[in-house]
Design a protein around this motif. Sequence first.
Motif, PDB file in Angstrom:
ATOM      1  N   ASP A 222       0.831  -1.199   0.000  1.00 27.45           N
ATOM      2  CA  ASP A 222       0.000   0.000   0.000  1.00 27.45           C
ATOM      3  C   ASP A 222       0.861   1.242   0.000  1.00 27.45           C
ATOM      4  OD1 ASP A 222       0.922   0.318   2.599  1.00 27.45           O
ATOM      5  OD2 ASP A 222      -0.977  -0.127   3.549  1.00 27.45           O
ATOM      6  N   ASN A 223       0.211   2.397  -0.010  1.00 24.79           N
ATOM      7  CA  ASN A 223       0.945   3.657  -0.024  1.00 24.79           C
ATOM      8  C   ASN A 223       1.031   4.302   1.358  1.00 24.79           C
ATOM      9  OD1 ASN A 223      -1.675   4.571   0.256  1.00 24.79           O
ATOM     10  ND2 ASN A 223      -1.656   5.868  -1.560  1.00 24.79           N
ATOM     11  N   GLY A 224       0.623   3.611   2.397  1.00 27.53           N
ATOM     12  CA  GLY A 224       0.778   4.099   3.757  1.00 27.53           C
ATOM     13  C   GLY A 224      -0.341   5.003   4.263  1.00 27.53           C
ATOM     14  N   VAL A 225      -1.333   5.276   3.441  1.00 23.24           N
ATOM     15  CA  VAL A 225      -2.459   6.111   3.868  1.00 23.24           C
ATOM     16  C   VAL A 225      -3.553   5.170   4.364  1.00 23.24           C
ATOM     17  CG1 VAL A 225      -4.148   7.834   3.152  1.00 23.24           C
ATOM     18  CG2 VAL A 225      -1.856   7.857   2.155  1.00 23.24           C
ATOM     19  N   PRO A 226      -4.042   5.359   5.599  1.00 28.26           N
ATOM     20  CA  PRO A 226      -5.043   4.441   6.142  1.00 28.26           C
ATOM     21  C   PRO A 226      -6.425   4.635   5.526  1.00 28.26           C
ATOM     22  CG  PRO A 226      -4.590   6.191   7.719  1.00 28.26           C
ATOM     23  CD  PRO A 226      -3.649   6.391   6.567  1.00 28.26           C
ATOM     24  N   ALA A 227      -7.209   3.551   5.512  1.00 31.44           N
ATOM     25  CA  ALA A 227      -8.598   3.586   5.042  1.00 31.44           C
ATOM     26  C   ALA A 227      -9.414   2.596   5.851  1.00 31.44           C
ATOM     27  CB  ALA A 227      -8.677   3.239   3.564  1.00 31.44           C
ATOM     28  N   ALA A 228     -10.685   2.901   6.038  1.00 30.37           N
ATOM     29  CA  ALA A 228     -11.572   2.008   6.782  1.00 30.37           C
ATOM     30  C   ALA A 228     -12.221   0.974   5.863  1.00 30.37           C
ATOM     31  CB  ALA A 228     -12.650   2.812   7.488  1.00 30.37           C
ATOM     32  N   SER A 229     -12.487   1.360   4.630  1.00 31.67           N
ATOM     33  CA  SER A 229     -13.101   0.428   3.690  1.00 31.67           C
ATOM     34  C   SER A 229     -12.489   0.642   2.307  1.00 31.67           C
ATOM     35  CB  SER A 229     -14.615   0.625   3.642  1.00 31.67           C
ATOM     36  OG  SER A 229     -14.934   1.933   3.233  1.00 31.67           O
ATOM     37  N   TRP A 230     -12.524  -0.415   1.511  1.00 36.73           N
ATOM     38  CA  TRP A 230     -11.807  -0.415   0.243  1.00 36.73           C
ATOM     39  C   TRP A 230     -12.730  -0.805  -0.902  1.00 36.73           C
ATOM     40  CZ3 TRP A 230      -6.642   0.878   0.179  1.00 36.73           C
ATOM     41  CH2 TRP A 230      -6.003   0.934   1.429  1.00 36.73           C
TER      42      TRP A 230
ATOM     43  N   GLU B  61     -12.375  -1.881  -5.291  1.00 33.40           N
ATOM     44  CA  GLU B  61     -11.523  -2.103  -6.460  1.00 33.40           C
ATOM     45  C   GLU B  61     -11.741  -0.975  -7.448  1.00 33.40           C
ATOM     46  OE1 GLU B  61     -11.940  -5.903  -8.340  1.00 33.40           O
ATOM     47  OE2 GLU B  61     -12.134  -6.906  -6.411  1.00 33.40           O
ATOM     48  N   LEU B  62     -10.639  -0.472  -7.998  1.00 33.67           N
ATOM     49  CA  LEU B  62     -10.763   0.615  -8.967  1.00 33.67           C
ATOM     50  C   LEU B  62     -10.338   0.185 -10.365  1.00 33.67           C
ATOM     51  CD1 LEU B  62     -11.409   3.508  -9.684  1.00 33.67           C
ATOM     52  CD2 LEU B  62      -9.163   4.172  -8.851  1.00 33.67           C
ATOM     53  N   ALA B  63      -9.175  -0.452 -10.500  1.00 34.11           N
ATOM     54  CA  ALA B  63      -8.682  -0.759 -11.845  1.00 34.11           C
ATOM     55  C   ALA B  63      -7.571  -1.790 -11.779  1.00 34.11           C
ATOM     56  CB  ALA B  63      -8.152   0.506 -12.502  1.00 34.11           C
ATOM     57  N   ASP B  64      -7.245  -2.343 -12.938  1.00 31.07           N
ATOM     58  CA  ASP B  64      -6.038  -3.152 -13.108  1.00 31.07           C
ATOM     59  C   ASP B  64      -5.020  -2.252 -13.792  1.00 31.07           C
ATOM     60  OD1 ASP B  64      -7.217  -5.345 -11.979  1.00 31.07           O
ATOM     61  OD2 ASP B  64      -7.590  -6.383 -13.857  1.00 31.07           O
ATOM     62  N   ILE B  65      -3.802  -2.230 -13.250  1.00 32.07           N
ATOM     63  CA  ILE B  65      -2.764  -1.350 -13.789  1.00 32.07           C
ATOM     64  C   ILE B  65      -1.497  -2.152 -14.059  1.00 32.07           C
ATOM     65  CG2 ILE B  65      -3.682   0.729 -12.704  1.00 32.07           C
ATOM     66  CD1 ILE B  65      -1.625   0.463 -10.516  1.00 32.07           C
ATOM     67  N   GLY B  66      -0.664  -1.629 -14.940  1.00 33.65           N
ATOM     68  CA  GLY B  66       0.591  -2.278 -15.273  1.00 33.65           C
ATOM     69  C   GLY B  66       1.686  -1.947 -14.276  1.00 33.65           C
TER      70      GLY B  66
ATOM     71  N   HIS C 198      -1.311  -8.549  -7.109  1.00 33.37           N
ATOM     72  CA  HIS C 198      -1.692  -9.361  -8.262  1.00 33.37           C
ATOM     73  C   HIS C 198      -3.057  -9.985  -7.958  1.00 33.37           C
ATOM     74  CE1 HIS C 198       2.025  -9.222 -10.528  1.00 33.37           C
ATOM     75  NE2 HIS C 198       2.698  -9.409  -9.405  1.00 33.37           N
ATOM     76  N   PRO C 199      -3.992  -9.919  -8.891  1.00 33.54           N
ATOM     77  CA  PRO C 199      -5.258 -10.623  -8.678  1.00 33.54           C
ATOM     78  C   PRO C 199      -4.995 -12.111  -8.516  1.00 33.54           C
ATOM     79  CG  PRO C 199      -5.410  -9.156 -10.574  1.00 33.54           C
ATOM     80  CD  PRO C 199      -3.966  -9.199 -10.158  1.00 33.54           C
ATOM     81  N   ALA C 200      -5.823 -12.785  -7.785  1.00 34.44           N
ATOM     82  CA  ALA C 200      -5.637 -14.216  -7.513  1.00 34.44           C
ATOM     83  C   ALA C 200      -5.424 -14.996  -8.800  1.00 34.44           C
ATOM     84  CB  ALA C 200      -6.842 -14.759  -6.764  1.00 34.44           C
ATOM     85  N   GLY C 201      -4.313 -15.717  -8.853  1.00 35.49           N
ATOM     86  CA  GLY C 201      -4.018 -16.572  -9.982  1.00 35.49           C
ATOM     87  C   GLY C 201      -3.580 -15.856 -11.250  1.00 35.49           C
ATOM     88  N   ARG C 202      -3.252 -14.562 -11.173  1.00 34.98           N
ATOM     89  CA  ARG C 202      -2.889 -13.823 -12.391  1.00 34.98           C
ATOM     90  C   ARG C 202      -1.520 -13.174 -12.315  1.00 34.98           C
ATOM     91  NH1 ARG C 202      -8.472 -10.968 -13.691  1.00 34.98           N
ATOM     92  NH2 ARG C 202      -9.601 -12.805 -14.338  1.00 34.98           N
ATOM     93  N   ARG C 203      -0.607 -13.738 -11.592  1.00 38.77           N
ATOM     94  CA  ARG C 203       0.736 -13.178 -11.467  1.00 38.77           C
ATOM     95  C   ARG C 203       1.444 -13.056 -12.812  1.00 38.77           C
ATOM     96  NH1 ARG C 203       3.512 -12.240  -6.765  1.00 38.77           N
ATOM     97  NH2 ARG C 203       2.265 -13.074  -5.101  1.00 38.77           N
ATOM     98  N   ALA C 204       1.229 -14.015 -13.668  1.00 44.82           N
ATOM     99  CA  ALA C 204       1.954 -14.064 -14.936  1.00 44.82           C
ATOM    100  C   ALA C 204       1.553 -12.935 -15.895  1.00 44.82           C
ATOM    101  CB  ALA C 204       1.724 -15.407 -15.604  1.00 44.82           C
ATOM    102  N   THR C 205       0.411 -12.304 -15.687  1.00 49.37           N
ATOM    103  CA  THR C 205      -0.040 -11.270 -16.619  1.00 49.37           C
ATOM    104  C   THR C 205       0.715  -9.961 -16.448  1.00 49.37           C
ATOM    105  OG1 THR C 205      -1.752 -10.422 -15.128  1.00 49.37           O
ATOM    106  CG2 THR C 205      -2.371 -12.226 -16.638  1.00 49.37           C
ATOM    107  N   GLY C 206       1.363  -9.761 -15.308  1.00 50.36           N
ATOM    108  CA  GLY C 206       2.074  -8.510 -15.057  1.00 50.36           C
ATOM    109  C   GLY C 206       1.160  -7.369 -14.659  1.00 50.36           C
ATOM    110  N   LYS C 207      -0.109  -7.652 -14.499  1.00 47.83           N
ATOM    111  CA  LYS C 207      -1.072  -6.632 -14.079  1.00 47.83           C
ATOM    112  C   LYS C 207      -1.266  -6.692 -12.575  1.00 47.83           C
ATOM    113  CE  LYS C 207      -2.437  -4.941 -18.056  1.00 47.83           C
ATOM    114  NZ  LYS C 207      -2.351  -3.564 -18.393  1.00 47.83           N
ATOM    115  N   TYR C 208      -1.560  -5.531 -12.006  1.00 46.32           N
ATOM    116  CA  TYR C 208      -1.868  -5.422 -10.591  1.00 46.32           C
ATOM    117  C   TYR C 208      -3.274  -4.861 -10.444  1.00 46.32           C
ATOM    118  CZ  TYR C 208       3.071  -5.995  -9.475  1.00 46.32           C
ATOM    119  OH  TYR C 208       4.334  -6.482  -9.351  1.00 46.32           O
ATOM    120  N   ARG C 209      -3.981  -5.300  -9.436  1.00 46.87           N
ATOM    121  CA  ARG C 209      -5.294  -4.749  -9.128  1.00 46.87           C
ATOM    122  C   ARG C 209      -5.106  -3.637  -8.101  1.00 46.87           C
ATOM    123  NH1 ARG C 209      -9.590  -8.554  -9.543  1.00 46.87           N
ATOM    124  NH2 ARG C 209      -8.936  -8.191 -11.665  1.00 46.87           N
ATOM    125  N   LEU C 210      -5.797  -2.532  -8.307  1.00 45.58           N
ATOM    126  CA  LEU C 210      -5.721  -1.371  -7.423  1.00 45.58           C
ATOM    127  C   LEU C 210      -7.006  -1.237  -6.625  1.00 45.58           C
ATOM    128  CD1 LEU C 210      -4.472   1.394  -6.488  1.00 45.58           C
ATOM    129  CD2 LEU C 210      -5.602   2.388  -8.507  1.00 45.58           C
TER     130      LEU C 210
END
Length: 104
Positions: free
Chosen positions: A27-35, A37-42, A64-76
């Motif tokens: 994470d980026n160190g900024v706290p949040a109470a609830s989360w 999903e916004l996007a998949d990013i490279g 990495h989304p579950a089971g998708r490490r090989a795609t190089g995408k990250y979920r935000l």
Amino acid sequence: MSAPRREPDHGFDQRGPMFWFPPGGFDNGVPAASWAELADIGADQLADVLFTLAEARIAGYVAHPAGRRATGKYRLWVDTLQYRHAEDLLMDVFRAHDHREDDI
């Protein structure tokens, strides 16, 4: 017909909301109470996205989304209360990345 029973999660205080995220993220160190999903990013956009969100005091988490490490995408994921602002900032980062690739 009856309503489903709702059992309280007695371990939530120890785990917190990060328990629901895929392992191995950061994470980026900024706290949040609830989360939310916004996007998949490279991988090339990770630093810019997290720093931009942190400067705006918006919590961000990537993994990495579950089971998708090989795609190089990250979920935000972002702070739910700042979702629309985070969406606007993300579009700015995407535009900046598009312009950088044009310059190469």
